[in-house]
Design an enzyme around this catalytic site. Structure first.
Site, PDB file in Angstrom:
ATOM      1  N   LYS A   1       0.833  -1.219   0.000  1.00  0.00           N
ATOM      2  CA  LYS A   1       0.000   0.000   0.000  1.00  0.00           C
ATOM      3  C   LYS A   1       0.862   1.262   0.000  1.00  0.00           C
ATOM      4  CE  LYS A   1      -2.075  -1.010   3.940  1.00  0.00           C
ATOM      5  NZ  LYS A   1      -1.445  -2.292   4.310  1.00  0.00           N
TER       6      LYS A   1
ATOM      7  N   ARG B   1      -9.133   1.153   9.387  1.00  0.00           N
ATOM      8  CA  ARG B   1      -8.737  -0.226   9.735  1.00  0.00           C
ATOM      9  C   ARG B   1      -9.777  -0.887  10.623  1.00  0.00           C
ATOM     10  NH1 ARG B   1      -2.656   0.829   9.045  1.00  0.00           N
ATOM     11  NH2 ARG B   1      -1.713  -1.215   9.061  1.00  0.00           N
TER      12      ARG B   1
ATOM     13  N   ARG C   1      11.667  -6.030   4.588  1.00  0.00           N
ATOM     14  CA  ARG C   1      11.509  -4.598   4.262  1.00  0.00           C
ATOM     15  C   ARG C   1      12.533  -3.726   4.991  1.00  0.00           C
ATOM     16  NH1 ARG C   1       5.732  -1.868   4.740  1.00  0.00           N
ATOM     17  NH2 ARG C   1       5.796  -2.545   6.911  1.00  0.00           N
TER      18      ARG C   1
ATOM     19  N   ARG D   1      11.898  -1.435  10.411  1.00  0.00           N
ATOM     20  CA  ARG D   1      10.870  -1.046  11.381  1.00  0.00           C
ATOM     21  C   ARG D   1      10.809  -2.095  12.489  1.00  0.00           C
ATOM     22  NH1 ARG D   1       5.545   0.390   7.936  1.00  0.00           N
ATOM     23  NH2 ARG D   1       4.644  -0.542   9.793  1.00  0.00           N
TER      24      ARG D   1
ATOM     25  N   ARG E   1       0.390  -8.516  13.460  1.00  0.00           N
ATOM     26  CA  ARG E   1      -0.304  -7.486  12.659  1.00  0.00           C
ATOM     27  C   ARG E   1      -1.243  -8.133  11.642  1.00  0.00           C
ATOM     28  NH1 ARG E   1       4.671  -4.712  10.366  1.00  0.00           N
ATOM     29  NH2 ARG E   1       3.246  -3.331   9.258  1.00  0.00           N
TER      30      ARG E   1
END
Ligand code: AMP
Length: 216
Positions: A13, A88, A127, A160, A171
């Protein structure tokens, strides 16, 4: 045009919406990025949000909705807003509808980026993010030209804290429980378009632009 791009963590996203915003002049609103900034600055909001984010849990609706409300107020005159990571929860979706209605605007389209869970975990744990400009990289599928440095601005790349495997899985569970019901919510309102988030960045971009009716 006001659009929401939803999908599990790792669906791409942030990467896609950043490109859309840069390419077409939309305003990109991402509560995740705003919250990370607030944590970095040590603001009140950051202090309240930090523990939830580190655990991979959602920050309470009231905080996130107020954050969005203040940011939406600054969107006057833009070509439209693309929301990445909001709403969300059903409560957030209802609040968004009210905020737009107060501004005599609609939510025109909701894009649902679909991605199998194993691929989401692979993407999240690999990531790396530029600390300076927020550009995303992946150790395997999109490595920077020079290790640990951003191609765009030269800033340092970091992982992160919520991209560890354990937190990534937490998550994804939160996504299934709290956010996936929005697929039905928006489908029943006739604004949902689902696309596959699989494949390379350019493939997904082409699908997204087609779904949004944007030509290149
Ligand atoms: P993201 O960058 O979108 O993956 O968001 C990172 C983290 O910020 C999430 O795991 C949540 O803790 C928090 N967050 C982002 N967006 C929301 C939201 N709409 N509602 C609640 N918490 C959020």
């Amino acid at each position: 045009m006001n659009a929401v791009v939803m999908g599990p963590p790792g669906a791409g996203k942030g990467t896609q919406v950043k490109m859309l915003a840069d390419g077409y002049g939309f305003l990109h609103l991402s509560p995740g990025a705003l919250l990370r900034q607030a944590v970095k600055e040590g603001s009140d909001l950051g202090a309240q949000a930090k523990a939830y984010m580190e655990d991979g849990q959602l920050v309470p609706d009231a905080l996130v909705i107020e954050l969005l409300r203040s940011r939406l107020a600054e969107t006057e005159g833009s070509r439209g807003v693309v929301l990445d990571g909001f709403p969300r929860t059903l409560g957030q979706a209802e609040a968004l509808g009210e905020m737009l209605a107060q501004r005599r605007q609609n939510l025109d389209i909701v894009i649902n980026m679909e991605l199998p869970e194993a691929e989401a975990v692979r993407r999240l744990t690999g990531r790396r993010v530029c600390r300076q400009c927020g550009t995303n990289y992946h150790l395997v599928s999109k490595p920077p030209a020079s290790e640990g440095r951003c191609d765009s601005c030269g800033g340092p790349l970091y992982q992160r804290s919520d991209d560890s495997e354990e937190t990534a899985r937490a998550r994804l569970a939160v996504y299934r429980r709290e956010t996936e019901p929005l697929v039905e919510f928006y489908a029943s309102r006739g604004v949902l378009r689902s696309i596959s988030g699989q494949g390379g960045v350019a493939d997904v971009r082409a699908r997204l632009e087609r779904a949004l009716g944007l030509g290149r």
